[in-house]
Design a protein around this motif. Structure first.
Motif, PDB file in Angstrom:
ATOM      1  N   THR A 127       0.827  -1.190   0.000  1.00 54.06           N
ATOM      2  CA  THR A 127       0.000   0.000   0.000  1.00 54.06           C
ATOM      3  C   THR A 127       0.867   1.248   0.000  1.00 54.06           C
ATOM      4  O   THR A 127       1.739   1.401   0.848  1.00 54.06           O
ATOM      5  N   ILE A 128       0.615   2.126  -0.956  1.00 52.21           N
ATOM      6  CA  ILE A 128       1.319   3.397  -1.050  1.00 52.21           C
ATOM      7  C   ILE A 128       0.351   4.507  -0.693  1.00 52.21           C
ATOM      8  O   ILE A 128      -0.758   4.562  -1.251  1.00 52.21           O
ATOM      9  N   GLU A 129       0.743   5.389   0.202  1.00 54.43           N
ATOM     10  CA  GLU A 129      -0.111   6.499   0.595  1.00 54.43           C
ATOM     11  C   GLU A 129       0.594   7.811   0.285  1.00 54.43           C
ATOM     12  O   GLU A 129       1.747   8.009   0.641  1.00 54.43           O
ATOM     13  N   LEU A 130      -0.123   8.701  -0.382  1.00 60.08           N
ATOM     14  CA  LEU A 130       0.468   9.928  -0.899  1.00 60.08           C
ATOM     15  C   LEU A 130      -0.408  11.121  -0.546  1.00 60.08           C
ATOM     16  O   LEU A 130      -1.624  11.034  -0.615  1.00 60.08           O
ATOM     17  N   THR A 131       0.216  12.240  -0.195  1.00 63.13           N
ATOM     18  CA  THR A 131      -0.495  13.500  -0.033  1.00 63.13           C
ATOM     19  C   THR A 131       0.306  14.599  -0.716  1.00 63.13           C
ATOM     20  O   THR A 131       1.541  14.579  -0.708  1.00 63.13           O
ATOM     21  N   VAL A 145       5.075   6.426 -13.235  1.00 59.25           N
ATOM     22  CA  VAL A 145       6.283   6.115 -12.452  1.00 59.25           C
ATOM     23  C   VAL A 145       6.234   4.674 -11.963  1.00 59.25           C
ATOM     24  O   VAL A 145       7.219   3.933 -12.049  1.00 59.25           O
ATOM     25  N   LEU A 146       5.088   4.264 -11.447  1.00 60.77           N
ATOM     26  CA  LEU A 146       4.954   2.894 -10.950  1.00 60.77           C
ATOM     27  C   LEU A 146       5.119   1.883 -12.070  1.00 60.77           C
ATOM     28  O   LEU A 146       5.709   0.812 -11.877  1.00 60.77           O
ATOM     29  N   SER A 147       4.622   2.204 -13.258  1.00 61.52           N
ATOM     30  CA  SER A 147       4.782   1.312 -14.409  1.00 61.52           C
ATOM     31  C   SER A 147       6.258   1.182 -14.787  1.00 61.52           C
ATOM     32  O   SER A 147       6.742   0.074 -15.075  1.00 61.52           O
ATOM     33  N   ASP A 148       6.986   2.305 -14.788  1.00 62.91           N
ATOM     34  CA  ASP A 148       8.416   2.270 -15.102  1.00 62.91           C
ATOM     35  C   ASP A 148       9.201   1.453 -14.085  1.00 62.91           C
ATOM     36  O   ASP A 148      10.231   0.857 -14.411  1.00 62.91           O
ATOM     37  N   LEU A 149       8.691   1.411 -12.850  1.00 59.99           N
ATOM     38  CA  LEU A 149       9.349   0.660 -11.786  1.00 59.99           C
ATOM     39  C   LEU A 149       8.872  -0.797 -11.739  1.00 59.99           C
ATOM     40  O   LEU A 149       9.161  -1.514 -10.778  1.00 59.99           O
ATOM     41  N   LYS A 150       8.145  -1.216 -12.762  1.00 64.36           N
ATOM     42  CA  LYS A 150       7.669  -2.604 -12.879  1.00 64.36           C
ATOM     43  C   LYS A 150       6.712  -2.980 -11.750  1.00 64.36           C
ATOM     44  O   LYS A 150       6.799  -4.070 -11.157  1.00 64.36           O
ATOM     45  N   CYS A 151       5.788  -2.072 -11.465  1.00 67.25           N
ATOM     46  CA  CYS A 151       4.775  -2.323 -10.435  1.00 67.25           C
ATOM     47  C   CYS A 151       3.398  -2.460 -11.091  1.00 67.25           C
ATOM     48  O   CYS A 151       3.052  -1.683 -11.981  1.00 67.25           O
ATOM     49  N   TYR A 170      -2.673   0.563  -4.324  1.00 69.05           N
ATOM     50  CA  TYR A 170      -2.284  -0.811  -4.020  1.00 69.05           C
ATOM     51  C   TYR A 170      -1.480  -1.384  -5.187  1.00 69.05           C
ATOM     52  O   TYR A 170      -1.954  -1.385  -6.336  1.00 69.05           O
ATOM     53  N   ILE A 171      -0.285  -1.881  -4.903  1.00 68.61           N
ATOM     54  CA  ILE A 171       0.584  -2.389  -5.963  1.00 68.61           C
ATOM     55  C   ILE A 171       1.167  -3.759  -5.614  1.00 68.61           C
ATOM     56  O   ILE A 171       1.206  -4.155  -4.452  1.00 68.61           O
ATOM     57  N   THR A 172       1.595  -4.464  -6.655  1.00 70.58           N
ATOM     58  CA  THR A 172       2.370  -5.701  -6.513  1.00 70.58           C
ATOM     59  C   THR A 172       3.540  -5.644  -7.482  1.00 70.58           C
ATOM     60  O   THR A 172       3.590  -4.787  -8.364  1.00 70.58           O
ATOM     61  N   SER A 173       4.446  -6.573  -7.328  1.00 67.38           N
ATOM     62  CA  SER A 173       5.583  -6.667  -8.235  1.00 67.38           C
ATOM     63  C   SER A 173       5.137  -7.246  -9.574  1.00 67.38           C
ATOM     64  O   SER A 173       4.426  -8.256  -9.620  1.00 67.38           O
ATOM     65  N   GLU A 174       5.547  -6.616 -10.668  1.00 66.47           N
ATOM     66  CA  GLU A 174       5.197  -7.106 -11.999  1.00 66.47           C
ATOM     67  C   GLU A 174       5.831  -8.467 -12.256  1.00 66.47           C
ATOM     68  O   GLU A 174       5.267  -9.321 -12.953  1.00 66.47           O
ATOM     69  N   ALA A 175       7.001  -8.710 -11.682  1.00 67.03           N
ATOM     70  CA  ALA A 175       7.735  -9.957 -11.924  1.00 67.03           C
ATOM     71  C   ALA A 175       7.131 -11.144 -11.174  1.00 67.03           C
ATOM     72  O   ALA A 175       7.051 -12.246 -11.705  1.00 67.03           O
ATOM     73  N   ASP A 181       8.417  -5.832  -0.741  1.00 63.19           N
ATOM     74  CA  ASP A 181       8.904  -5.565   0.605  1.00 63.19           C
ATOM     75  C   ASP A 181      10.404  -5.291   0.662  1.00 63.19           C
ATOM     76  O   ASP A 181      10.973  -5.148   1.746  1.00 63.19           O
ATOM     77  N   ASP A 182      11.057  -5.226  -0.507  1.00 65.08           N
ATOM     78  CA  ASP A 182      12.489  -4.930  -0.523  1.00 65.08           C
ATOM     79  C   ASP A 182      12.712  -3.471  -0.124  1.00 65.08           C
ATOM     80  O   ASP A 182      12.170  -2.558  -0.768  1.00 65.08           O
ATOM     81  N   PRO A 183      13.509  -3.195   0.910  1.00 67.49           N
ATOM     82  CA  PRO A 183      13.708  -1.818   1.394  1.00 67.49           C
ATOM     83  C   PRO A 183      14.245  -0.872   0.323  1.00 67.49           C
ATOM     84  O   PRO A 183      13.828   0.278   0.237  1.00 67.49           O
ATOM     85  N   ASP A 184      15.197  -1.350  -0.493  1.00 63.76           N
ATOM     86  CA  ASP A 184      15.770  -0.478  -1.527  1.00 63.76           C
ATOM     87  C   ASP A 184      14.729  -0.102  -2.577  1.00 63.76           C
ATOM     88  O   ASP A 184      14.665   1.051  -3.037  1.00 63.76           O
ATOM     89  N   THR A 185      13.907  -1.091  -2.974  1.00 66.79           N
ATOM     90  CA  THR A 185      12.863  -0.815  -3.965  1.00 66.79           C
ATOM     91  C   THR A 185      11.827   0.157  -3.406  1.00 66.79           C
ATOM     92  O   THR A 185      11.397   1.097  -4.094  1.00 66.79           O
ATOM     93  N   LEU A 186      11.432  -0.059  -2.153  1.00 68.59           N
ATOM     94  CA  LEU A 186      10.458   0.839  -1.537  1.00 68.59           C
ATOM     95  C   LEU A 186      11.016   2.250  -1.409  1.00 68.59           C
ATOM     96  O   LEU A 186      10.298   3.234  -1.628  1.00 68.59           O
ATOM     97  N   ALA A 187      12.290   2.354  -1.056  1.00 66.51           N
ATOM     98  CA  ALA A 187      12.908   3.678  -0.932  1.00 66.51           C
ATOM     99  C   ALA A 187      12.925   4.399  -2.285  1.00 66.51           C
ATOM    100  O   ALA A 187      12.696   5.609  -2.358  1.00 66.51           O
ATOM    101  N   LYS A 188      13.184   3.650  -3.360  1.00 64.28           N
ATOM    102  CA  LYS A 188      13.202   4.246  -4.697  1.00 64.28           C
ATOM    103  C   LYS A 188      11.803   4.700  -5.103  1.00 64.28           C
ATOM    104  O   LYS A 188      11.624   5.782  -5.685  1.00 64.28           O
ATOM    105  N   ILE A 189      10.799   3.875  -4.801  1.00 57.87           N
ATOM    106  CA  ILE A 189       9.417   4.236  -5.117  1.00 57.87           C
ATOM    107  C   ILE A 189       9.041   5.527  -4.393  1.00 57.87           C
ATOM    108  O   ILE A 189       8.486   6.460  -4.989  1.00 57.87           O
ATOM    109  N   LYS A 190       9.367   5.600  -3.120  1.00 58.23           N
ATOM    110  CA  LYS A 190       9.039   6.786  -2.340  1.00 58.23           C
ATOM    111  C   LYS A 190       9.743   8.023  -2.892  1.00 58.23           C
ATOM    112  O   LYS A 190       9.130   9.094  -3.024  1.00 58.23           O
TER     113      LYS A 190
END
Length: 304
Positions: A127-131, A145-151, A170-175, A181-190
């Motif tokens: 779950t991604i929450e944005l304001t 952006v989420l599509s480019d990140l394979k979400c 709400y997103i999942t991994s395209e792969a 839940d990977d911290p590096d991937t989540l940090a990049k998404i944020k």
């Protein structure tokens, strides 16, 4: 665990014990009123009980025509006159059971609703929450952006008010099709989504964050909007408010009784009581008594 967290945990367990000893009693009465079904609830009182009860009625798609709320002391007793979306009495047999489950000791603690949430892994998705500041095409940019990140985007809810935006995506991994839940991937998404949210015109700081608890979707959107101070009307950005039917809100202090009385009169709409209770809860107020009348195009609420 610090003392603050420890004290909250002890109080939470005590509340659960009280609920086990005094489970909520729910009565569904289809005979006393010819136009509406009466739902009567009495239970041990705890912080957030009214919000949880109104929330479950909202989730059941019920229309609240009248409500009488009393929650002084350690017990609360509430009566709701409800209909379905077509204005008919209820015919479902599981309403009582669903309300009891929502208020019972296994229900999610109200305190979990107060934690900051931004990007979190749930059982089936992340779950991604944005304001941030609303603008045309913002959600399309977020999805790009989420599509480019394979979400994979599994769903989204967006609220806008006074030129501000709050969104739960709400997103999942395209792969793998699994939560991310990977911290590096989540940090990049944020990081990338924060860049999109800020743009070049945001006068306030856009926000993404990380948390460990999931919450009720509409409840969380209320929290996000309140934290973003969407109630601060900026006429330069949002335009004139003329032509809108403004609610009438009065606040009276009853010092002899130790209450503050809030009167609300406005055009009725779906989920109005839910929105009002959420707002009072976010402002750290507790509703002890209330009368709600919404049997005409206008709703009237009194909440001491």
């Amino acid at each position: 665990m610090d003392c603050w967290s420890s004290s909250f945990a002890v109080v939470d367990e005590f509340e659960k014990l009280v609920l086990r000893m005094n489970p909520p009693r729910v009565t569904v009465d289809n005979t006393s009123n010819r136009k509406a079904t009466l739902i009567k609830v009495d239970s041990a009182n705890k912080r957030g009980s009214l919000l949880e009860l109104v929330q479950v009625l909202n989730d059941l798609d019920l229309i609240i025509r009248r409500a009488y709320i009393s929650s002084d002391g350690e017990w609360f007793m509430d009566v709701f006159h409800v209909t379905d979306q077509n204005g008919n009495k209820l015919s479902e047999d599981d309403v009582s059971e669903r309300i009891q489950q929502s208020l019972g000791p296994r229900a999610r603690s109200f305190r979990s609703l107060r934690r900051s949430v931004g990007v979190q892994a749930a059982l089936e998705h992340t779950t991604i929450e944005l304001t941030g500041r609303d603008r045309p095409g913002l959600l399309s940019e977020v999805f790009a952006v989420l599509s480019d990140l394979k979400c994979n985007v599994m769903g989204a809810e967006v609220w806008t008010h006074n030129s501000r935006m709050a969104s739960v995506v709400y997103i999942t991994s395209e792969a793998t099709g699994l939560p991310i839940d990977d911290p590096d991937t989540l940090a990049k998404i944020k990081r990338l989504l924060l860049y999109v949210l800020k743009g070049d015109r945001d006068k306030r700081s856009a926000n993404t964050a990380v948390s460990v608890d999931s919450t009720h979707k509409e409840r969380r959107l209320h929290q996000m909007m309140y934290a973003d101070r969407d109630y601060d009307m900026n006429y330069a950005e949002s335009g004139s408010a003329s032509g809108r039917s403004k609610p009438l809100v009065t606040v009276e202090s009853c010092t002899d009784k130790g209450y503050t009385v809030v009167n609300l009169r406005c055009p009725d709409r779906p989920k109005l009581l839910f929105d009002a209770v959420c707002t009072l809860t976010d402002m750290q107020y507790v509703v002890y008594h209330a009368t709600v009348i919404a049997e005409s195009p206008e709703a009237y609420q009194v909440s001491p």
